[in-house]
Design a protein around this motif. Sequence first.
Motif, PDB file in Angstrom:
ATOM      1  N   ARG A 173       0.830  -1.210   0.000  1.00 52.14           N
ATOM      2  CA  ARG A 173       0.000   0.000   0.000  1.00 52.14           C
ATOM      3  C   ARG A 173       0.865   1.261   0.000  1.00 52.14           C
ATOM      4  O   ARG A 173       0.612   2.205  -0.741  1.00 52.14           O
ATOM      5  CB  ARG A 173      -0.919   0.000   1.225  1.00 52.14           C
ATOM      6  CG  ARG A 173      -1.940   1.135   1.222  1.00 52.14           C
ATOM      7  CD  ARG A 173      -2.857   1.056   2.422  1.00 52.14           C
ATOM      8  NE  ARG A 173      -2.173   1.447   3.638  1.00 52.14           N
ATOM      9  CZ  ARG A 173      -1.988   2.720   4.017  1.00 52.14           C
ATOM     10  NH1 ARG A 173      -2.441   3.699   3.285  1.00 52.14           N
ATOM     11  NH2 ARG A 173      -1.357   2.983   5.139  1.00 52.14           N
ATOM     12  N   VAL A 176       2.407   1.706  -3.476  1.00 51.13           N
ATOM     13  CA  VAL A 176       1.426   2.195  -4.453  1.00 51.13           C
ATOM     14  C   VAL A 176       1.120   3.665  -4.193  1.00 51.13           C
ATOM     15  O   VAL A 176       0.973   4.453  -5.130  1.00 51.13           O
ATOM     16  CB  VAL A 176       0.143   1.329  -4.413  1.00 51.13           C
ATOM     17  CG1 VAL A 176      -0.970   1.970  -5.212  1.00 51.13           C
ATOM     18  CG2 VAL A 176       0.444  -0.065  -4.951  1.00 51.13           C
ATOM     19  N   ARG A 177       1.052   4.056  -2.915  1.00 50.22           N
ATOM     20  CA  ARG A 177       0.828   5.472  -2.608  1.00 50.22           C
ATOM     21  C   ARG A 177       1.988   6.330  -3.107  1.00 50.22           C
ATOM     22  O   ARG A 177       1.804   7.487  -3.480  1.00 50.22           O
ATOM     23  CB  ARG A 177       0.677   5.670  -1.103  1.00 50.22           C
ATOM     24  CG  ARG A 177      -0.642   5.157  -0.565  1.00 50.22           C
ATOM     25  CD  ARG A 177      -0.785   5.413   0.905  1.00 50.22           C
ATOM     26  NE  ARG A 177      -0.996   6.823   1.150  1.00 50.22           N
ATOM     27  CZ  ARG A 177      -0.994   7.366   2.349  1.00 50.22           C
ATOM     28  NH1 ARG A 177      -0.801   6.619   3.411  1.00 50.22           N
ATOM     29  NH2 ARG A 177      -1.197   8.655   2.496  1.00 50.22           N
ATOM     30  N   LEU A 185      -4.117   3.002  -6.654  1.00 51.16           N
ATOM     31  CA  LEU A 185      -4.256   3.642  -5.344  1.00 51.16           C
ATOM     32  C   LEU A 185      -5.660   3.442  -4.774  1.00 51.16           C
ATOM     33  O   LEU A 185      -5.830   3.123  -3.599  1.00 51.16           O
ATOM     34  CB  LEU A 185      -3.927   5.132  -5.463  1.00 51.16           C
ATOM     35  CG  LEU A 185      -3.868   5.930  -4.176  1.00 51.16           C
ATOM     36  CD1 LEU A 185      -2.856   5.340  -3.217  1.00 51.16           C
ATOM     37  CD2 LEU A 185      -3.543   7.382  -4.469  1.00 51.16           C
ATOM     38  N   GLU A 189      -6.413   1.437  -1.269  1.00 54.25           N
ATOM     39  CA  GLU A 189      -7.032   2.237  -0.205  1.00 54.25           C
ATOM     40  C   GLU A 189      -8.425   1.712   0.143  1.00 54.25           C
ATOM     41  O   GLU A 189      -8.797   1.663   1.309  1.00 54.25           O
ATOM     42  CB  GLU A 189      -7.119   3.721  -0.624  1.00 54.25           C
ATOM     43  CG  GLU A 189      -5.784   4.399  -0.780  1.00 54.25           C
ATOM     44  CD  GLU A 189      -5.024   4.581   0.526  1.00 54.25           C
ATOM     45  OE1 GLU A 189      -5.534   4.213   1.590  1.00 54.25           O
ATOM     46  OE2 GLU A 189      -3.880   5.084   0.470  1.00 54.25           O
TER      47      GLU A 189
END
Length: 198
Positions: A173, A176-177, A185, A189
């Motif tokens: 995560r 990807v952020r 994203l 999320e």
Amino acid sequence: MTGPRGAPPADTAREGRLGRWRDQTLALGWLVLVWNLLWGEINLANIIGGLLVGGAVLLFFPLPSVTFGGRLRPVALLSFACRFVVELVTASLHIARIAVQPGYRPRGAIIAVQLRVRTDLNLALTAEAVSLVPGTLILKVDRVPGVLYLHVLDTHGPADLALARNRTLEVERRLVRAVGGADELRLVESDAAEKGTS
């Protein structure tokens, strides 16, 4: 619109060639950097040697095309780097404690972690970031379903296995952020939000 006999238009073909050249140039740059790091010194001879070796690697062992379709977010990237350093130090101290503790035999386990974003780039980055932290080792990457198989050191029960799985998904995560696309994203999320409410 296509060109003669169904060929792609010239603009699309040109963009494809430019994309391949850009990817190859980036790969060559990383190979030169790794070459210099292996020698422990950055100088002109090592740069030239890195260019020759990297060029030979890319010529004789062509890498599959992995294009970067995301967006670089500097604040999220800095946050990822800081958190990664903290995890690196914490895990190193934990492994050092295990090594010097007399009579202690750590138990290991192998777990499978299904990633949410199944692109080659995300698989490679997540696997690399996870395996650099002491105590976890990537044994296998199943590319099509996007599954990482990890060996985790010092596990005592199902709670530790769940923690290792969640830690891997958290690394994904944060990556990807930092460098993911908008769709990727949203995917990580929304999954994190669902887990938080369940």
